[in-house]
Design a protein around this motif. Structure first.
Motif, PDB file in Angstrom:
ATOM      1  N   GLY A  59      16.544   9.955   7.214  1.00  0.00           N
ATOM      2  CA  GLY A  59      16.735   9.281   5.942  1.00  0.00           C
ATOM      3  C   GLY A  59      15.474   9.337   5.088  1.00  0.00           C
ATOM      4  N   PRO A  60      15.338   8.444   4.103  1.00  0.00           N
ATOM      5  CA  PRO A  60      14.133   8.430   3.256  1.00  0.00           C
ATOM      6  C   PRO A  60      12.889   8.110   4.081  1.00  0.00           C
ATOM      7  CG  PRO A  60      15.913   7.179   2.237  1.00  0.00           C
ATOM      8  CD  PRO A  60      16.342   7.452   3.650  1.00  0.00           C
ATOM      9  N   THR A  61      11.889   8.973   3.989  1.00  0.00           N
ATOM     10  CA  THR A  61      10.667   8.786   4.769  1.00  0.00           C
ATOM     11  C   THR A  61       9.412   8.796   3.908  1.00  0.00           C
ATOM     12  OG1 THR A  61      10.515  11.178   5.098  1.00  0.00           O
ATOM     13  CG2 THR A  61      11.634   9.906   6.824  1.00  0.00           C
ATOM     14  N   GLY A  62       9.580   9.121   2.626  1.00  0.00           N
ATOM     15  CA  GLY A  62       8.427   9.295   1.759  1.00  0.00           C
ATOM     16  C   GLY A  62       8.265  10.729   1.339  1.00  0.00           C
ATOM     17  N   ARG A  63       9.122  11.611   1.837  1.00  0.00           N
ATOM     18  CA  ARG A  63       9.114  13.007   1.398  1.00  0.00           C
ATOM     19  C   ARG A  63       9.753  13.091   0.012  1.00  0.00           C
ATOM     20  NH1 ARG A  63       9.338  13.048   6.871  1.00  0.00           N
ATOM     21  NH2 ARG A  63       8.446  14.823   8.004  1.00  0.00           N
ATOM     22  N   PHE A  64       9.136  13.864  -0.877  1.00  0.00           N
ATOM     23  CA  PHE A  64       9.633  13.988  -2.241  1.00  0.00           C
ATOM     24  C   PHE A  64      10.691  15.089  -2.325  1.00  0.00           C
ATOM     25  CE2 PHE A  64       5.781  11.653  -2.602  1.00  0.00           C
ATOM     26  CZ  PHE A  64       5.842  10.923  -3.784  1.00  0.00           C
ATOM     27  N   THR A  65      11.721  14.936  -1.509  1.00  0.00           N
ATOM     28  CA  THR A  65      12.786  15.925  -1.441  1.00  0.00           C
ATOM     29  C   THR A  65      13.997  15.286  -0.770  1.00  0.00           C
ATOM     30  OG1 THR A  65      13.430  18.075  -0.514  1.00  0.00           O
ATOM     31  CG2 THR A  65      11.853  16.789   0.740  1.00  0.00           C
ATOM     32  N   ASN A  66      15.133  15.934  -0.892  1.00  0.00           N
ATOM     33  CA  ASN A  66      16.334  15.417  -0.224  1.00  0.00           C
ATOM     34  C   ASN A  66      16.318  15.702   1.279  1.00  0.00           C
ATOM     35  OD1 ASN A  66      16.718  18.210  -1.242  1.00  0.00           O
ATOM     36  ND2 ASN A  66      18.584  18.087  -0.011  1.00  0.00           N
ATOM     37  N   GLY A  67      15.516  16.705   1.692  1.00  0.00           N
ATOM     38  CA  GLY A  67      15.476  17.082   3.108  1.00  0.00           C
ATOM     39  C   GLY A  67      14.065  17.307   3.593  1.00  0.00           C
ATOM     40  N   ARG A  68      13.866  18.453   4.228  1.00  0.00           N
ATOM     41  CA  ARG A  68      12.559  18.773   4.762  1.00  0.00           C
ATOM     42  C   ARG A  68      11.654  19.417   3.714  1.00  0.00           C
ATOM     43  NH1 ARG A  68      14.664  22.148   9.862  1.00  0.00           N
ATOM     44  NH2 ARG A  68      16.238  22.645   8.283  1.00  0.00           N
ATOM     45  N   THR A  69      10.363  19.283   3.919  1.00  0.00           N
ATOM     46  CA  THR A  69       9.387  19.915   3.035  1.00  0.00           C
ATOM     47  C   THR A  69       9.015  21.287   3.581  1.00  0.00           C
ATOM     48  OG1 THR A  69       7.465  19.048   4.225  1.00  0.00           O
ATOM     49  CG2 THR A  69       8.410  17.654   2.476  1.00  0.00           C
ATOM     50  N   ILE A  70       8.273  22.034   2.797  1.00  0.00           N
ATOM     51  CA  ILE A  70       7.849  23.365   3.218  1.00  0.00           C
ATOM     52  C   ILE A  70       7.018  23.295   4.503  1.00  0.00           C
ATOM     53  CG2 ILE A  70       5.769  23.322   1.769  1.00  0.00           C
ATOM     54  CD1 ILE A  70       7.935  26.422   2.412  1.00  0.00           C
ATOM     55  N   VAL A  71       6.177  22.247   4.637  1.00  0.00           N
ATOM     56  CA  VAL A  71       5.341  22.160   5.841  1.00  0.00           C
ATOM     57  C   VAL A  71       6.157  21.732   7.059  1.00  0.00           C
ATOM     58  CG1 VAL A  71       3.188  21.818   4.593  1.00  0.00           C
ATOM     59  CG2 VAL A  71       4.561  19.829   5.228  1.00  0.00           C
ATOM     60  N   ASP A  72       7.279  21.052   6.829  1.00  0.00           N
ATOM     61  CA  ASP A  72       8.183  20.758   7.947  1.00  0.00           C
ATOM     62  C   ASP A  72       8.749  22.051   8.519  1.00  0.00           C
ATOM     63  OD1 ASP A  72       7.967  17.954   7.812  1.00  0.00           O
ATOM     64  OD2 ASP A  72       9.544  17.822   6.298  1.00  0.00           O
ATOM     65  N   PHE A  73       9.146  22.956   7.620  1.00  0.00           N
ATOM     66  CA  PHE A  73       9.667  24.249   8.073  1.00  0.00           C
ATOM     67  C   PHE A  73       8.583  25.052   8.798  1.00  0.00           C
ATOM     68  CE2 PHE A  73      12.800  23.448   4.627  1.00  0.00           C
ATOM     69  CZ  PHE A  73      13.972  23.607   5.377  1.00  0.00           C
ATOM     70  N   ILE A  74       7.377  25.017   8.271  1.00  0.00           N
ATOM     71  CA  ILE A  74       6.282  25.754   8.906  1.00  0.00           C
ATOM     72  C   ILE A  74       6.017  25.210  10.305  1.00  0.00           C
ATOM     73  CG2 ILE A  74       3.800  26.239   8.812  1.00  0.00           C
ATOM     74  CD1 ILE A  74       4.065  26.343   5.767  1.00  0.00           C
ATOM     75  N   SER A  75       6.015  23.883  10.447  1.00  0.00           N
ATOM     76  CA  SER A  75       5.760  23.300  11.773  1.00  0.00           C
ATOM     77  C   SER A  75       6.851  23.700  12.763  1.00  0.00           C
ATOM     78  CB  SER A  75       5.646  21.774  11.683  1.00  0.00           C
ATOM     79  OG  SER A  75       6.873  21.181  11.301  1.00  0.00           O
ATOM     80  N   GLU A  76       8.087  23.785  12.278  1.00  0.00           N
ATOM     81  CA  GLU A  76       9.177  24.242  13.146  1.00  0.00           C
ATOM     82  C   GLU A  76       8.962  25.691  13.568  1.00  0.00           C
ATOM     83  OE1 GLU A  76      13.227  23.686  12.025  1.00  0.00           O
ATOM     84  OE2 GLU A  76      12.865  21.689  11.197  1.00  0.00           O
ATOM     85  N   LEU A  77       8.604  26.531  12.612  1.00  0.00           N
ATOM     86  CA  LEU A  77       8.388  27.945  12.907  1.00  0.00           C
ATOM     87  C   LEU A  77       7.207  28.161  13.846  1.00  0.00           C
ATOM     88  CD1 LEU A  77       9.016  29.457   9.350  1.00  0.00           C
ATOM     89  CD2 LEU A  77      10.511  29.601  11.340  1.00  0.00           C
TER      90      LEU A  77
END
Length: 208
Positions: A68-86
């Protein structure tokens, strides 16, 4: 809004990262830790407790995010969230305000919405963690890591293997240079001079 060059850079970075990504579900991360500095493009909750208009811990932000809302300025994951996953991390890199104990060994996110290279950038919106302050917070984390690993040498060895992302500077235009009624920079610098001044300050900050 990210510039065309920023978008191209991120696209190239992600493509290269994806090509090197190990597709082992239970494998270890490709690097031991990931540290993030920046603004709202990367902020994952550092602004939540600040007195600021630059805050995103409420809907519709986070409507497509698992937590849910966590403080990210987006509806979902941020670019760095994707990078951490990768990179192979099994959880999201914690924000500086929530990272505790051994959490810091896998990295910390220091990014803050409305933050800029210049300390005054975004001040009309309220509190924000400037890049200068983010770097100070990083030094606090380094001290924690040294304690956890048994000394400065061990901490330096760990950090030498980590990945760092720094994505900042757009607010120095959006919430500074392009607001002449609030900030004097557009009167003090030509566009070329301002870009040069930002690069010079940014370079000094990174050398810290």
């Amino acid at each position: 809004m990210a510039s065309t060059h920023q978008k191209i850079w991120w696209s190239v970075f992600l493509t290269l990262l994806l090509s090197n990504c190990q597709h082992e579900v239970d494998g270890a991360p490709q690097v031991p830790c990931y540290f993030i500095f920046g603004d709202s493009l990367s902020d994952n909750g550092n602004n939540n407790l600040l007195v600021t208009k630059a805050k995103a811990n409420f809907k519709p932000y986070g409507i497509d995010f698992p937590l849910g809302p966590t403080g990210r300025f987006t509806n979902g994951r941020t670019i760095v969230d994707f990078i951490s996953e990768l990179l192979g991390f099994h959880g999201f890199i914690p924000s500086f305000v929530t990272a505790t104990g051994k959490d810091v060994l896998q990295g910390v996110n220091y990014a803050s919405g409305a933050a800029g290279i210049r300390d005054e950038t975004g001040q009309h919106l309220g509190d924000r963690i400037t890049l200068t302050r983010q770097l100070i917070n990083y030094q606090l984390t380094v001290a924690q890591i040294a304690i956890l690993l048994g000394g400065a040498a061990a901490a330096a060895d760990q950090l030498s293997k980590c990945v760092f992302t720094v994505g900042i500077g757009s607010y120095d235009y959006i919430n500074n240079y392009f607001l002449p009624n609030l900030y004097p920079t557009s009167k003090e610098f030509t566009p070329e001079q301002y870009a040069t001044a930002l690069i010079a300050q940014y370079s000094l900050q990174l050398k810290q």
